[in-house]
Design an enzyme around this catalytic site. Structure first.
Site, PDB file in Angstrom:
ATOM      1  N   GLY A  74       0.804  -1.216   0.000  1.00 17.17           N
ATOM      2  CA  GLY A  74       0.000   0.000   0.000  1.00 17.17           C
ATOM      3  C   GLY A  74       0.838   1.266   0.000  1.00 17.17           C
ATOM      4  N   THR A  75       1.953   1.253   0.708  1.00 15.90           N
ATOM      5  CA  THR A  75       2.800   2.443   0.779  1.00 15.90           C
ATOM      6  C   THR A  75       3.328   2.823  -0.598  1.00 15.90           C
ATOM      7  OG1 THR A  75       3.438   2.140   3.090  1.00 15.90           O
ATOM      8  CG2 THR A  75       4.972   3.363   1.699  1.00 15.90           C
ATOM      9  N   ASN A 151      -7.290   4.837   9.310  1.00 14.90           N
ATOM     10  CA  ASN A 151      -6.656   3.644   9.864  1.00 14.90           C
ATOM     11  C   ASN A 151      -6.596   3.643  11.383  1.00 14.90           C
ATOM     12  OD1 ASN A 151      -4.742   5.803   8.880  1.00 14.90           O
ATOM     13  ND2 ASN A 151      -3.347   4.694  10.223  1.00 14.90           N
ATOM     14  N   GLN A 179      -7.789   0.213   4.255  1.00 13.83           N
ATOM     15  CA  GLN A 179      -8.478  -0.293   5.445  1.00 13.83           C
ATOM     16  C   GLN A 179      -9.919  -0.726   5.175  1.00 13.83           C
ATOM     17  OE1 GLN A 179      -7.081  -1.083   8.137  1.00 13.83           O
ATOM     18  NE2 GLN A 179      -5.168   0.078   8.176  1.00 13.83           N
ATOM     19  N   SER A 199      -4.420  -3.298  -0.475  1.00 21.23           N
ATOM     20  CA  SER A 199      -3.291  -4.085   0.034  1.00 21.23           C
ATOM     21  C   SER A 199      -3.814  -5.336   0.731  1.00 21.23           C
ATOM     22  CB  SER A 199      -2.463  -3.244   1.007  1.00 21.23           C
ATOM     23  OG  SER A 199      -1.353  -3.967   1.487  1.00 21.23           O
ATOM     24  N   HIS A 201      -2.589  -7.620   2.739  1.00 16.04           N
ATOM     25  CA  HIS A 201      -2.229  -8.049   4.092  1.00 16.04           C
ATOM     26  C   HIS A 201      -3.167  -7.469   5.149  1.00 16.04           C
ATOM     27  CE1 HIS A 201      -0.057  -4.655   6.174  1.00 16.04           C
ATOM     28  NE2 HIS A 201       0.038  -4.202   4.946  1.00 16.04           N
ATOM     29  N   THR A 237      10.256  -7.315 -12.214  1.00 14.43           N
ATOM     30  CA  THR A 237       9.640  -8.630 -12.400  1.00 14.43           C
ATOM     31  C   THR A 237       8.536  -8.867 -11.377  1.00 14.43           C
ATOM     32  OG1 THR A 237      11.723  -9.505 -13.244  1.00 14.43           O
ATOM     33  CG2 THR A 237      10.083 -11.103 -12.493  1.00 14.43           C
ATOM     34  N   CYS A 327       2.951   2.284  10.934  1.00 14.63           N
ATOM     35  CA  CYS A 327       4.070   2.953  10.267  1.00 14.63           C
ATOM     36  C   CYS A 327       4.670   4.054  11.120  1.00 14.63           C
ATOM     37  CB  CYS A 327       3.611   3.531   8.925  1.00 14.63           C
ATOM     38  SG  CYS A 327       3.171   2.248   7.740  1.00 14.63           S
TER      39      CYS A 327
END
Length: 382
Positions: A74-75, A151, A179, A199, A201, A237, A327
């Site tokens: 996401g970052t 978040n 989120q 994202s 995760h 890649t 973060c």
């Protein structure tokens, strides 16, 4: 250990772990290679990309061709949006005062490079106030970026209203939806945004991969160079295996959403109500309580209690939670989100974040109430 820090990351779902294991065992090679083995990897990668795009409401038809760019998370996707969308020669960038550090700190870099950055304020519940946005857009504007849901507080933002203003002025809008996916219904086309970050995760998928969804009319300028992958918008890649894990996690999250969303909201409400009953309304504040929130997020303040001391005490008691954005978790600085909401110092310094998941149990909620109330009472006596 009771894990209630799911806005930081979620545990990998067993089905996703199995899909990843099978993908690695298959032995996919470089999807950019022209030989048969490379093209086999390319077909599987493209299948994952198209499936993910369709699941989040992107469209691929003969009239419309939205795109999905895989990133490392996401970052990177947020940075790619802030630095890559719009014409670099255009003027200001507008964000909200409560954006994730991957937006706010990227905006700081733009400011250092000479770009004008303006911040939309929020009210005391953490809802973005967009009334002045139309006036601000009279100046040349390269991009507006507003998150779908905060978040830290879980507060939902008026993205549709902001999107309507941006469309009228033909200014691209980027939405950080990291989120929201898997907790509430999210449809890229319905949002009417130009770009959207996701994202996996955050919904029991793998770390190390994310994506930026792009409207077919939007031009994205690359911020990395050295390859023609993904139409040169993000060279490097691609990981076929992580894309497969991403796809599986999203399929599971959206299948579970109708029941999981209601269950998480019921659990969160019971947690907050029970804690208020144990501690009293004078000893606990629910930040953002008067706004619409994600069903699984609770930002609680215990005035007079140091937030870091409480998180440490809870960790010793077997509860994993946080004071805010992962973060920024290494920092002792107060939350920029809570400061922007205009909350008093005692509330800000005493706030912690609890974020549930579809795996959270009723038994864990009962234990949470017990441990949090006990820790707060013990710290208060000290």
């Amino acid at each position: 250990m009771i894990y209630v820090d799911n806005n930081a990351t979620t545990r990998l779902a067993e089905e996703v772990a199995q899909a990843l294991a099978e993908a690695y065992a298959t032995g996919y090679l470089n999807p950019s290679s022209q030989h048969q083995l490379g093209q086999k990897a390319r077909r599987r990668l493209d299948d994952a990309r198209e499936t993910i795009l369709n699941l989040v409401g992107g469209e691929i038809t003969k009239f419309q061709s939205d795109r999905l760019v895989f990133t490392s998370g996401g970052t990177e996707a947020n940075n790619l949006a802030l630095f890559g969308l719009g014409k670099p020669s255009d003027g200001q960038v507008i964000i909200s005062a409560i954006e994730h550090p991957s937006i706010s700190e990227a905006a700081d870099q733009l400011r250092a490079q000479g770009t004008t950055v303006r911040q939309l304020p929020v009210d005391s519940n953490g809802v973005v106030q967009y009334e002045e946005l139309g006036n601000w857009l009279t100046e040349p504007t390269r991009l507006v970026s507003v998150m779908l849901a905060n978040n830290e507080t879980g507060v939902l933002q008026p993205v549709s209203e902001i999107a309507a203003i941006c469309r009228h002025r033909q200014v691209p809008l980027h939405v950080d939806a990291v989120q929201g996916i898997g907790k509430i219904p999210v449809n890229f086309r319905s949002l009417q945004a130009s770009a959207m970050t996701i994202s996996p995760h955050k919904f029991h998928g793998p770390r190390g991969i994310g994506a930026l969804v792009l409207d077919d009319r939007v031009k994205l300028n690359p911020t990395m160079f050295g390859g023609s992958q993904q139409l040169a918008m993000r060279p490097g890649t691609e990981s076929v295996e992580l894309a497969i894990g991403f796809q599986k996690a999203l399929e599971l999250a959206l299948t579970a959403l109708p029941t999981a969303g209601l269950r998480m909201q019921s659990q969160r409400d019971r947690l907050e109500t029970s804690l208020l009953g144990e501690l009293g309304p004078e000893a606990m504040v629910i930040n953002g309580a008067q706004a619409l929130r994600l069903p699984h997020t609770s930002n609680l303040a215990f005035p007079g209690i140091d937030r870091q001391a409480l998180v440490m005490a809870l960790d010793m008691a077997g509860v994993a939670c946080s004071t805010g954005s992962a973060c920024a978790s290494g920092s002792s600085e107060p939350s920029p989100t809570l400061i922007a909401m205009g909350l008093n110092e005692e509330v800000i310094s005493g706030s912690i974040r609890l974020s549930l998941s579809r795996e959270t149990t009723e038994e864990e909620i009962d234990k949470l109430v017990f441990h949090i109330s006990n820790c707060v009472k013990r710290l208060r006596r000290r």
